[in-house]
Motif scaffolding. Structure first.
Motif, PDB file in Angstrom:
ATOM      1  N   GLY A  48       0.836  -1.200   0.000  1.00 22.92           N
ATOM      2  CA  GLY A  48       0.000   0.000   0.000  1.00 22.92           C
ATOM      3  C   GLY A  48       0.865   1.241   0.000  1.00 22.92           C
ATOM      4  N   GLY A  49       0.316   2.336  -0.504  1.00 22.64           N
ATOM      5  CA  GLY A  49       1.053   3.590  -0.567  1.00 22.64           C
ATOM      6  C   GLY A  49       0.141   4.760  -0.263  1.00 22.64           C
ATOM      7  N   ILE A  50       0.750   5.890   0.089  1.00 21.44           N
ATOM      8  CA  ILE A  50      -0.005   7.081   0.448  1.00 21.44           C
ATOM      9  C   ILE A  50       0.714   8.303  -0.097  1.00 21.44           C
ATOM     10  CG2 ILE A  50       1.147   7.251   2.709  1.00 21.44           C
ATOM     11  CD1 ILE A  50      -1.609   8.167   3.839  1.00 21.44           C
ATOM     12  N   ARG A  51      -0.049   9.219  -0.638  1.00 24.45           N
ATOM     13  CA  ARG A  51       0.535  10.418  -1.223  1.00 24.45           C
ATOM     14  C   ARG A  51       0.953  11.411  -0.140  1.00 24.45           C
ATOM     15  NH1 ARG A  51      -2.314  12.168  -6.787  1.00 24.45           N
ATOM     16  NH2 ARG A  51      -0.513  13.556  -6.726  1.00 24.45           N
ATOM     17  N   ARG A  52       1.581  12.467  -0.567  1.00 19.82           N
ATOM     18  CA  ARG A  52       2.261  13.393   0.344  1.00 19.82           C
ATOM     19  C   ARG A  52       1.347  13.960   1.417  1.00 19.82           C
ATOM     20  NH1 ARG A  52       5.811  16.901  -4.043  1.00 19.82           N
ATOM     21  NH2 ARG A  52       6.894  15.135  -4.990  1.00 19.82           N
ATOM     22  N   SER A  53       0.163  14.366   1.005  1.00 17.63           N
ATOM     23  CA  SER A  53      -0.760  14.980   1.954  1.00 17.63           C
ATOM     24  C   SER A  53      -1.567  13.958   2.736  1.00 17.63           C
ATOM     25  CB  SER A  53      -1.719  15.913   1.218  1.00 17.63           C
ATOM     26  OG  SER A  53      -2.538  15.146   0.349  1.00 17.63           O
ATOM     27  N   GLY A  54      -1.490  12.698   2.316  1.00 12.51           N
ATOM     28  CA  GLY A  54      -2.291  11.662   2.947  1.00 12.51           C
ATOM     29  C   GLY A  54      -3.689  11.560   2.395  1.00 12.51           C
ATOM     30  N   GLY A  55      -4.002  12.351   1.372  1.00 11.20           N
ATOM     31  CA  GLY A  55      -5.355  12.377   0.843  1.00 11.20           C
ATOM     32  C   GLY A  55      -5.681  11.269  -0.124  1.00 11.20           C
ATOM     33  N   SER A  56      -4.693  10.523  -0.574  1.00  9.11           N
ATOM     34  CA  SER A  56      -4.928   9.464  -1.546  1.00  9.11           C
ATOM     35  C   SER A  56      -4.083   8.254  -1.183  1.00  9.11           C
ATOM     36  CB  SER A  56      -4.568   9.962  -2.951  1.00  9.11           C
ATOM     37  OG  SER A  56      -4.760   8.950  -3.899  1.00  9.11           O
ATOM     38  N   THR A  57      -4.705   7.083  -1.248  1.00  9.19           N
ATOM     39  CA  THR A  57      -4.013   5.840  -0.948  1.00  9.19           C
ATOM     40  C   THR A  57      -4.246   4.824  -2.061  1.00  9.19           C
ATOM     41  OG1 THR A  57      -5.906   5.032   0.321  1.00  9.19           O
ATOM     42  CG2 THR A  57      -4.159   6.158   1.556  1.00  9.19           C
ATOM     43  N   LEU A  58      -3.403   3.812  -2.097  1.00  8.25           N
ATOM     44  CA  LEU A  58      -3.508   2.756  -3.089  1.00  8.25           C
ATOM     45  C   LEU A  58      -3.077   1.460  -2.417  1.00  8.25           C
ATOM     46  CD1 LEU A  58      -3.906   2.009  -6.135  1.00  8.25           C
ATOM     47  CD2 LEU A  58      -1.443   2.386  -6.401  1.00  8.25           C
ATOM     48  N   TYR A  59      -3.795   0.366  -2.698  1.00  3.02           N
ATOM     49  CA  TYR A  59      -3.490  -0.921  -2.088  1.00  3.02           C
ATOM     50  C   TYR A  59      -3.452  -2.022  -3.141  1.00  3.02           C
ATOM     51  CZ  TYR A  59      -4.915   1.480   2.195  1.00  3.02           C
ATOM     52  OH  TYR A  59      -5.024   2.375   3.235  1.00  3.02           O
ATOM     53  N   VAL A  60      -2.686  -3.040  -2.863  1.00  5.31           N
ATOM     54  CA  VAL A  60      -2.750  -4.244  -3.678  1.00  5.31           C
ATOM     55  C   VAL A  60      -4.085  -4.927  -3.360  1.00  5.31           C
ATOM     56  CG1 VAL A  60      -1.602  -5.727  -1.961  1.00  5.31           C
ATOM     57  CG2 VAL A  60      -1.449  -6.283  -4.401  1.00  5.31           C
ATOM     58  N   ASP A  61      -4.657  -5.594  -4.334  1.00  9.35           N
ATOM     59  CA  ASP A  61      -6.002  -6.164  -4.166  1.00  9.35           C
ATOM     60  C   ASP A  61      -6.100  -7.111  -2.973  1.00  9.35           C
ATOM     61  OD1 ASP A  61      -6.922  -6.428  -7.710  1.00  9.35           O
ATOM     62  OD2 ASP A  61      -6.971  -4.747  -6.299  1.00  9.35           O
ATOM     63  N   SER A  62      -5.045  -7.842  -2.707  1.00 10.86           N
ATOM     64  CA  SER A  62      -5.109  -8.877  -1.673  1.00 10.86           C
ATOM     65  C   SER A  62      -5.254  -8.317  -0.256  1.00 10.86           C
ATOM     66  CB  SER A  62      -3.872  -9.777  -1.749  1.00 10.86           C
ATOM     67  OG  SER A  62      -2.700  -9.014  -1.548  1.00 10.86           O
ATOM     68  N   VAL A  63      -5.008  -7.024  -0.064  1.00  5.84           N
ATOM     69  CA  VAL A  63      -5.115  -6.451   1.278  1.00  5.84           C
ATOM     70  C   VAL A  63      -6.209  -5.389   1.380  1.00  5.84           C
ATOM     71  CG1 VAL A  63      -2.642  -6.850   1.623  1.00  5.84           C
ATOM     72  CG2 VAL A  63      -3.443  -4.548   1.028  1.00  5.84           C
TER      73      VAL A  63
END
Length: 123
Positions: A48-63
């Motif tokens: 998973g990842g999060i952008r600088r401000s914390g306003g956007s995240t991304l995850y792998v499908d399995s989690v």
């Protein structure tokens, strides 16, 4: 930036753990942050990842719907809340930082990695 992960341990399937990653250095808020994991014999995998401000995240499908990444720029920290853990989540977990604008999903897009913290989920 230097990264130090902690919070790993042994947990039963269905349990929860929260990983923390403390960062030292300047301009922490200018980095995209992510967690990767690597099980023995496997390649390092984006979690998973999060952008600088914390306003956007991304995850792998399995989690998705089980893990939550968050950051506190005032404390120079990033977290990974892991719920409903499964044995297949067993791995060493690494926090990482990238100066890119978007959330990358490959290790090569990150130029800072902390040491791993081991998560073991027993069945």
């Amino acid at each position: 930036v230097q990264l130090q992960a902690s919070g790993g341990g042994v947990v039963q399937a269905g349990g929860s753990l929260t990983l923390s990653c403390a960062a030292s250095g300047r301009a922490f808020s200018s980095y995209v942050l992510a967690w990767f994991r690597q099980a023995p014999g496997n390649e390092r995998e984006f979690v998973g990842g999060i952008r600088r401000s914390g306003g956007s995240t991304l995850y792998v499908d399995s989690v998705k719907d089980r893990f939550t990444i968050s950051r506190d720029n005032a404390k120079n920290a990033v977290y990974l809340q892991m719920n409903s853990l499964k044995p297949e989540d067993t791995a060493a977990y690494y926090c990482s930082a990238s100066p890119r604008w978007s959330i990358g999903t490959t290790p090569g897009e990150y130029n800072h990695f902390g040491q791993g913290t081991l998560v073991t989920v027993s069945s």
